[in-house]
Enzyme design. Structure first.
Site, PDB file in Angstrom:
ATOM      1  N   HIS A  34       0.865  -1.174   0.000  1.00 33.57           N
ATOM      2  CA  HIS A  34       0.000   0.000   0.000  1.00 33.57           C
ATOM      3  C   HIS A  34       0.906   1.230   0.000  1.00 33.57           C
ATOM      4  O   HIS A  34       1.592   1.501   0.989  1.00 33.57           O
ATOM      5  CB  HIS A  34      -0.870  -0.051   1.265  1.00 33.57           C
ATOM      6  N   LYS A 179     -10.667   5.614  -3.493  1.00 39.95           N
ATOM      7  CA  LYS A 179      -9.725   6.704  -3.205  1.00 39.95           C
ATOM      8  C   LYS A 179      -8.395   6.289  -3.816  1.00 39.95           C
ATOM      9  O   LYS A 179      -7.927   5.164  -3.575  1.00 39.95           O
ATOM     10  CB  LYS A 179      -9.621   6.865  -1.690  1.00 39.95           C
ATOM     11  N   LYS A 181      -4.383   6.883  -4.142  1.00 36.37           N
ATOM     12  CA  LYS A 181      -3.261   7.525  -3.463  1.00 36.37           C
ATOM     13  C   LYS A 181      -2.317   8.073  -4.512  1.00 36.37           C
ATOM     14  O   LYS A 181      -1.768   7.297  -5.327  1.00 36.37           O
ATOM     15  CB  LYS A 181      -2.535   6.493  -2.587  1.00 36.37           C
ATOM     16  N   ASP A 210      -6.043  11.262  -2.792  1.00 41.11           N
ATOM     17  CA  ASP A 210      -5.376  11.729  -1.573  1.00 41.11           C
ATOM     18  C   ASP A 210      -3.890  11.892  -1.879  1.00 41.11           C
ATOM     19  O   ASP A 210      -3.200  10.907  -2.164  1.00 41.11           O
ATOM     20  CB  ASP A 210      -5.570  10.710  -0.436  1.00 41.11           C
ATOM     21  N   GLU A 236      -7.996  15.220  -1.396  1.00 39.06           N
ATOM     22  CA  GLU A 236      -7.637  15.210   0.033  1.00 39.06           C
ATOM     23  C   GLU A 236      -6.202  15.689   0.232  1.00 39.06           C
ATOM     24  O   GLU A 236      -5.283  15.214  -0.439  1.00 39.06           O
ATOM     25  CB  GLU A 236      -7.803  13.772   0.553  1.00 39.06           C
ATOM     26  N   ASP A 261      -7.062  16.542   5.964  1.00 40.21           N
ATOM     27  CA  ASP A 261      -6.764  15.343   6.749  1.00 40.21           C
ATOM     28  C   ASP A 261      -5.649  15.651   7.748  1.00 40.21           C
ATOM     29  O   ASP A 261      -5.933  16.006   8.899  1.00 40.21           O
ATOM     30  CB  ASP A 261      -6.400  14.171   5.819  1.00 40.21           C
ATOM     31  N   LYS A 285     -10.688  10.960  12.337  1.00 43.44           N
ATOM     32  CA  LYS A 285      -9.954   9.741  12.719  1.00 43.44           C
ATOM     33  C   LYS A 285      -9.654   9.760  14.216  1.00 43.44           C
ATOM     34  O   LYS A 285      -9.157  10.774  14.730  1.00 43.44           O
ATOM     35  CB  LYS A 285      -8.606   9.663  11.985  1.00 43.44           C
ATOM     36  N   GLU A 339     -14.152   5.306   4.962  1.00 43.07           N
ATOM     37  CA  GLU A 339     -13.129   4.548   4.228  1.00 43.07           C
ATOM     38  C   GLU A 339     -12.594   3.378   5.067  1.00 43.07           C
ATOM     39  O   GLU A 339     -11.434   3.009   4.914  1.00 43.07           O
ATOM     40  CB  GLU A 339     -11.993   5.482   3.807  1.00 43.07           C
TER      41      GLU A 339
HETATM   42  C1  MUC Z   1      -4.802   8.800   4.831  1.00 43.50           C
HETATM   43  O1  MUC Z   1      -3.981   9.680   4.685  1.00 43.50           O
HETATM   44  O2  MUC Z   1      -5.957   9.051   4.540  1.00 43.50           O
HETATM   45  C2  MUC Z   1      -6.316   6.107   4.820  1.00 43.50           C
HETATM   46  C3  MUC Z   1      -6.602   5.307   3.784  1.00 43.50           C
HETATM   47  C4  MUC Z   1      -5.411   5.039   3.156  1.00 43.50           C
HETATM   48  O3  MUC Z   1      -5.228   4.374   2.162  1.00 43.50           O
HETATM   49  O4  MUC Z   1      -4.402   5.698   3.777  1.00 43.50           O
HETATM   50  C5  MUC Z   1      -4.922   6.249   4.953  1.00 43.50           C
HETATM   51  C6  MUC Z   1      -4.344   7.501   5.434  1.00 43.50           C
HETATM   52 MG    MG Z   2      -5.480  11.169   3.987  1.00 45.22          MG
END
Ligand code: MUC
Ligand code: MG
Length: 385
Positions: A34, A179, A181, A210, A236, A261, A285, A339
């Site tokens: 990840h 989502k 990354k 994000d 994000e 975030d 969170k 999420e």
């Molecule tokens: C984040 O920064 O949001 C949440 C889901 C993911 O894939 O990473 C986290 C952290």
């Molecule tokens: Mg985030």
């Protein structure tokens, strides 16, 4: 600090007294790597808290981290040390159902360390809920919903793998919002990747991104119109957590809503974001805000400013996800869903009955406390030696 437990009858006070707090570090491998902008995980590390009351009931809680102390400043090693050395001594012998007083005791014993405090407060709600036979959300004012729309995060960085992964999730009716990354590669490469994903999933899935603070303002200004053209629903944390004025300038020029975030841990941070008009949505969170009650406080400040709510995660197992769900279930609004796909990305869970994912929703467990039960065999299996 005044003794806030004085008005409780002695026998109840004795019954609910916190007798023991045990913090255990676990590492659970993930089904695939990840990748975030500045870190990558192939095993998720948590601190599992077991908090025993004088009445024999044990409550559980979880503190999640991502890539050691690289997503935020806490690591599983620091969380365990803070609990063992400072938070546990501050709470032993005190009544478990005085949540606010317990929070004040923890704040007096340690500044910030919100993931550690969040795990302990989760265990308090679990223990008190189990003692009285009610779900934690009942102790927070009662449930508004019993399931929450849940997205999946695409984070391998390889669009071919990501499209295939998304197709599986859609076909299984698990997730239809994704989502992505971004920020680990050059912005142009990420924009090309997003074009491929948006094209392949058009009309069947919603996409958000994000950047985990990866961009500077000029990069964000260049990329936001491209993301808008691709129909991306939410962006994000594009900028560094400190850059609130930059977020406000971006927001003024962006047609895609922005989500805060890493720039919102405390209620004060939330107020700053609201005052500077720096975000449309906030990701909630437990590890950032320091517990169920503080998460509700942050949500209340956001609502007062008209900022939308999104249920964030840090890849929690079913224990941490259940604690979040207890809060999310009781929020008046949660228009952006959540999420909490964490339990699905782990090769094994830590509870006897994992949370239920069905029809693109994650379901609130029905049992007392957090609604999940720690599996001692899984704890032994993943416990760090
Ligand atoms: C984040 O920064 O949001 C949440 C889901 C993911 O894939 O990473 C986290 C952290
Ligand atoms: Mg985030």
């Amino acid at each position: 600090m005044p003794d806030l437990s004085l008005s409780i009858p002695t026998e109840i006070r004795r019954d609910l007294a916190i007798q023991e707090i045990e913090a255990t570090i676990v590492d659970v491998p993930t089904v695939r790597k990840h990748k975030l902008s500045s870190l990558s995980v192939s095993a998720q590390s948590y601190v599992i808290v077991q908090l025993r009351l004088a009445n024999g009931v044990t409550g559980i809680g979880e503190a999640a981290t991502l890539g050691g102390p690289r997503w935020s400043e806490e690591s599983v090693e620091s969380i365990k040390a803070t609990i063992d050395t400072y938070l546990k001594p501050a709470l032993i012998g005190t009544p478990a159902d005085r949540f606010v007083a317990a929070g004040r005791r923890m704040d007096e014993a340690a500044k910030r360390n919100n993931a550690a405090k969040g795990a302990i407060e989760s265990a308090l709600f679990d223990a008190v809920g189990k003692t009285s036979g009610v779900p934690a959300v009942q102790l927070l004012g009662g449930a508004v919903r019993d399931s929450v729309p849940v997205l999946w995060t695409l984070a391998s960085g390889d669009p071919v793998q990501e499209i295939e992964e998304a197709e599986h999730k859609i076909a299984a009716r698990l997730h239809n919002t994704f989502k992505v990354k971004i920020g680990a590669q050059a912005p142009e490469a990420d924009m090309a990747r997003m074009r491929r994903l948006a094209g392949a999933l058009e009309g069947r899935a919603k996409l958000i991104v994000d950047a985990n603070q990866a961009w500077d303002e000029t990069t964000a200004l260049r990329c936001l119109p491209i993301l808008a053209e691709l129909g991306i629903a939410l962006v994000e944390q594009p900028l560094a957590a400190w850059n609130m004025p930059g977020m406000a300038r971006l927001r003024a020029r962006s047609t895609v809503p922005l989500m805060a975030d890493e720039c919102v841990f405390s209620t004060h941070d939330m107020l700053d974001v609201a005052r500077s008009s720096a975000a449309d949505v906030v990701s909630l969170k437990l590890v950032k805000h320091g517990g169920l009650l503080a998460t509700r406080d942050v949500a209340a400040v956001a609502r007062a400013a008209g900022i939308g709510l999104y249920g964030g995660c840090l890849l929690e197992s079913s224990i941490g996800a259940a604690a979040h769900l207890q809060v999310f279930a009781g929020l008046g609004d949660l228009e952006w869903g959540c999420e909490h796909f964490g339990p699905q990305i782990l090769t094994g869970d830590l509870v006897t009955e994992p949370l239920r994912f069905e029809d693109f929703h994650i379901h609130l467990p029905t049992g007392p406390g957090l609604g999940v039960t720690l599996d001692p065999a899984q704890l032994r299996r993943y416990r760090r030696q």
